[in-house]
Motif scaffolding. Structure first.
Motif, PDB file in Angstrom:
ATOM      1  N   THR A 167       0.834  -1.221   0.000  1.00  0.00           N
ATOM      2  CA  THR A 167       0.000   0.000   0.000  1.00  0.00           C
ATOM      3  C   THR A 167       0.863   1.264   0.000  1.00  0.00           C
ATOM      4  OG1 THR A 167      -0.090  -0.140   2.404  1.00  0.00           O
ATOM      5  CG2 THR A 167      -1.938  -1.096   1.176  1.00  0.00           C
ATOM      6  N   ALA A 210      -6.268  -1.959 -14.794  1.00  0.00           N
ATOM      7  CA  ALA A 210      -6.990  -1.528 -13.592  1.00  0.00           C
ATOM      8  C   ALA A 210      -7.596  -2.727 -12.868  1.00  0.00           C
ATOM      9  CB  ALA A 210      -8.090  -0.528 -13.975  1.00  0.00           C
ATOM     10  N   GLU A 265      -6.465  -3.555  -9.120  1.00  0.00           N
ATOM     11  CA  GLU A 265      -7.456  -3.521  -8.027  1.00  0.00           C
ATOM     12  C   GLU A 265      -7.581  -4.893  -7.362  1.00  0.00           C
ATOM     13  OE1 GLU A 265     -11.291  -1.900  -8.643  1.00  0.00           O
ATOM     14  OE2 GLU A 265     -10.583   0.128  -9.065  1.00  0.00           O
ATOM     15  N   GLN A 266      -7.536  -5.949  -8.167  1.00  0.00           N
ATOM     16  CA  GLN A 266      -7.633  -7.300  -7.593  1.00  0.00           C
ATOM     17  C   GLN A 266      -6.394  -7.649  -6.758  1.00  0.00           C
ATOM     18  OE1 GLN A 266     -10.076  -9.838  -7.683  1.00  0.00           O
ATOM     19  NE2 GLN A 266     -11.423  -8.213  -8.348  1.00  0.00           N
ATOM     20  N   LEU A 308      -4.987   0.677  -6.556  1.00  0.00           N
ATOM     21  CA  LEU A 308      -6.041   1.549  -7.086  1.00  0.00           C
ATOM     22  C   LEU A 308      -5.663   1.969  -8.495  1.00  0.00           C
ATOM     23  CD1 LEU A 308      -6.799   3.966  -4.079  1.00  0.00           C
ATOM     24  CD2 LEU A 308      -8.137   1.988  -4.835  1.00  0.00           C
ATOM     25  N   ARG A 315     -12.481   6.629 -10.871  1.00  0.00           N
ATOM     26  CA  ARG A 315     -11.993   5.237 -10.918  1.00  0.00           C
ATOM     27  C   ARG A 315     -12.004   4.774 -12.368  1.00  0.00           C
ATOM     28  NH1 ARG A 315     -15.458   0.184  -9.782  1.00  0.00           N
ATOM     29  NH2 ARG A 315     -13.952  -1.501  -9.286  1.00  0.00           N
ATOM     30  N   LEU A 364      -2.035   4.606 -11.447  1.00  0.00           N
ATOM     31  CA  LEU A 364      -2.365   3.351 -10.768  1.00  0.00           C
ATOM     32  C   LEU A 364      -1.204   2.867  -9.910  1.00  0.00           C
ATOM     33  CD1 LEU A 364      -0.678   0.928 -12.324  1.00  0.00           C
ATOM     34  CD2 LEU A 364      -2.485   1.161 -14.024  1.00  0.00           C
ATOM     35  N   LYS A 398      -1.969   1.843  -3.041  1.00  0.00           N
ATOM     36  CA  LYS A 398      -3.203   2.517  -2.636  1.00  0.00           C
ATOM     37  C   LYS A 398      -2.947   3.882  -2.023  1.00  0.00           C
ATOM     38  CE  LYS A 398      -7.421   1.699   0.056  1.00  0.00           C
ATOM     39  NZ  LYS A 398      -7.380   3.122   0.523  1.00  0.00           N
ATOM     40  N   ASP A 458      -4.255   7.347  -3.667  1.00  0.00           N
ATOM     41  CA  ASP A 458      -5.197   8.159  -2.876  1.00  0.00           C
ATOM     42  C   ASP A 458      -4.681   9.596  -2.727  1.00  0.00           C
ATOM     43  OD1 ASP A 458      -6.439   5.681  -0.463  1.00  0.00           O
ATOM     44  OD2 ASP A 458      -7.388   6.606  -2.227  1.00  0.00           O
TER      45      ASP A 458
END
Ligand code: AFP
Length: 358
Positions: free
Chosen positions: A203, A288, A292-293, A297, A304, A321, A324, A328
Motif C-alpha cells: 500500500t 486496472a 485492483e484485484q 487503485l 476510478r 495506478l 493505494k 489516494d
C-alpha cells in the motif's frame, strides 16, 4: 519439470467451477496462453528470427507498426477465431472490430468478446527491452450478431483481464475477479506454472514511474506530486523516492505488482485533442482490474478507471495506478486543485492558475 506444481489449466479449473460459462472462460484463457507462448517464442529469438524492425505501415493510432506488432496481432486473431469461444475482437492494431459468425455445431456459441493490445511497448523491441501483451475479456451479446457498440462496456464488467510480459522470463498475470495471480512459462515443457498466487501490491511505496520529459504539460496536481517526490527527505514527504520509466506499460505495471509503486501517464496539454496517451479498453481497463484485484487503485486522477463509460474502442484516458496510499494522495491533490483548496501550494511553473482552467 515442476511436477506437482499448479499449472495454469489446473488453477483455472479450480477457480472457475460455475458451469459451462465459467468452463468456457477457463478454456479461452488457456487459448490466450497458447498465443502468448507463440509470441514469447518469436520475441525471444530477436534478430535471429528476422522479426525486428518496423514496417512501412502505421496503425490506427498513427504509430509506426513493428513487424512483431503485426505477427503478435495475427497470433491472437488466429487464437480467438479458431478457438470457437469468441464472437468478436478489437485490437489496438485494427481500426474496426472483427466479428466471427458461429460455425454450425458450435454448441455453446461464442460467449465472449476479446479486446487486446497484442504487443505493448513495441518501440522497445529493437533495443531488447521487455514488452508485453494486454487482454480484456467481456461478455458477448446473446442470440444476435455482435455490433461495434457491444464492445463499449465499462471496465467493471470485465470477466477476465491480464497481461503477458516477455522479459528474462515470460509470465502471464491475470485475474478472473478472484485475486490476481502470476504464472511463469516453463519453456522445457511449455506449461505456465503458478509462481505468484494472490499478488498483493504494497500500500506504501517510494518509487514512481512517469515520463518526466512531459513535465511542462502536466496539470498542477501531478506536478505537485512529482516535485514532492523529487524533494525527498528535504520536502513535505520527508523521505527519498526513486524513479523508474521503462516505457513499456506492462513492464512498469509488473514491477508495481511485484514491489509496489505508482505509474502515471496523466492528462496533459501536449496534445489537447488527447486526454491521455494510453487506451481505455485494452490498456487502462485490463491493468486496472489486475491492479485492483491485487489491492491497488487505478484512477484517471478524478475517477476510478473501471467506472468510465467507454465512448469509443480506441479512446484514450489518463492513467494513475499502483500503491493505494500514493494513488489516494494523487486523487486528493487533483480534488484540491479542482476545488481551489490547494492554495498553500505554489509551483514556480504555475503562477497563473488559469493555465489549465477550461
Ligand atoms: P509503444 O507500444 O508505442 O511503445 O507505446 C507504449 C506505451 O503505450 C506504453 O506501454 C508506455 O507506458 C507508454 O506508451 C510510453 O510512452 P512514452 O513513449 O511517451 O514514454
Amino acid at each position: 519439470m515442476h511436477l506437482g506444481r499448479t499449472t495454469l489449466s489446473k488453477f483455472l479449473i479450480q477457480q472457475l467451477r460455475g458451469g459451462d460459462d465459467e468452463r468456457d472462460l477457463a478454456a479461452l484463457l488457456v487459448d490466450i496462453a497458447a498465443a502468448v507462448k507463440a509470441i514469447s517464442s518469436m520475441t525471444s529469438k530477436g534478430a535471429l528470427a528476422g522479426v525486428l524492425g518496423s514496417r512501412e505501415a502505421t496503425n490506427v493510432q498513427g504509430e509506426t507498426q513493428k513487424k512483431l506488432d503485426v505477427l503478435s496481432d495475427q497470433a491472437f486473431i488466429n487464437t480467438f477465431q479458431l478457438g470457437g469461444l469468441t464472437a468478436g475482437l478489437a485490437s489496438e492494431e485494427n481500426d474496426q472490430p472483427m466479428v466471427f459468425e458461429p460455425s454450425p455445431g458450435e454448441v455453446n456459441g461464442r460467449r465472449y468478446l476479446a479486446v487486446f493490445d497484442p504487443l505493448d511497448g513495441s518501440s522497445n523491441i529493437d533495443v531488447n527491452v521487455s514488452v508485453g501483451s494486454i487482454f480484456s475479456i467481456i461478455r458477448a451479446p446473446k442470440g444476435r450478431r455482435v455490433k461495434p457498440e457491444d464492445f463499449l462496456q465499462s471496465g467493471a464488467r470485465q470477466l477476465a483481464a491480464g497481461y503477458a510480459i516477455y522479459g528474462p522470463s515470460t509470465m502471464l498475470v491475470l485475474s478472473v475477479g478472484q485475486g490476481t495471480h502470476g504464472f511463469t512459462l516453463d519453456r522445457e515443457v511449455g506449461n505456465f506454472i503458478l509462481t505468484h498466487r494472490d499478488i498483493q501490491i504494497p500500500t506504501q511505496t517510494s518509487e514512481f514511474a512517469i515520463n518526466t520529459s512531459n513535465a511542462r504539460f502536466w496539470e498542477p496536481p501531478v506536478l505537485r506530486y512529482v516535485e514532492e517526490c523529487q524533494a525527498g527527505r528535504t520536502g513535505p514527504r520527508e523521505r527519498d523516492f526513486n524513479m523508474r520509466w521503462i516505457a513499456s506499460m506492462v513492464a512498469d505495471v509488473h514491477r508495481i505488482l511485484m514491489r509496489g509503486g505508482v505509474f502515471m501517464y496523466p492528462r496533459d496539454t501536449k496534445d489537447p485533442s488527447k486526454p491521455g496517451r494510453l487506451r481505455l479498453m485494452y490498456e487502462a481497463n485490463p491493468m486496472a482490474m489486475v491492479v485492483e484485484q491485487a489491492g491497488g487503485l487505478a484512477i484517471t486522477g478524478r475517477e476510478r478507471s473501471l467506472d468510465i463509460a467507454p465512448e469509443a474502442i480506441h479512446q484514450r484516458v489518463p492513467v494513475i495506478l499502483g500503491s493505494k496510499e500514493e494513488v489516494d494522495r494523487i486523487a486528493r491533490y487533483h480534488q484540491a486543485f479542482d476545488t481551489g483548496t490547494d492554495e498553500q501550494y505554489r509551483s514556480p511553473l504555475f503562477k497563473d492558475r488559469s493555465l489549465f482552467q477550461e
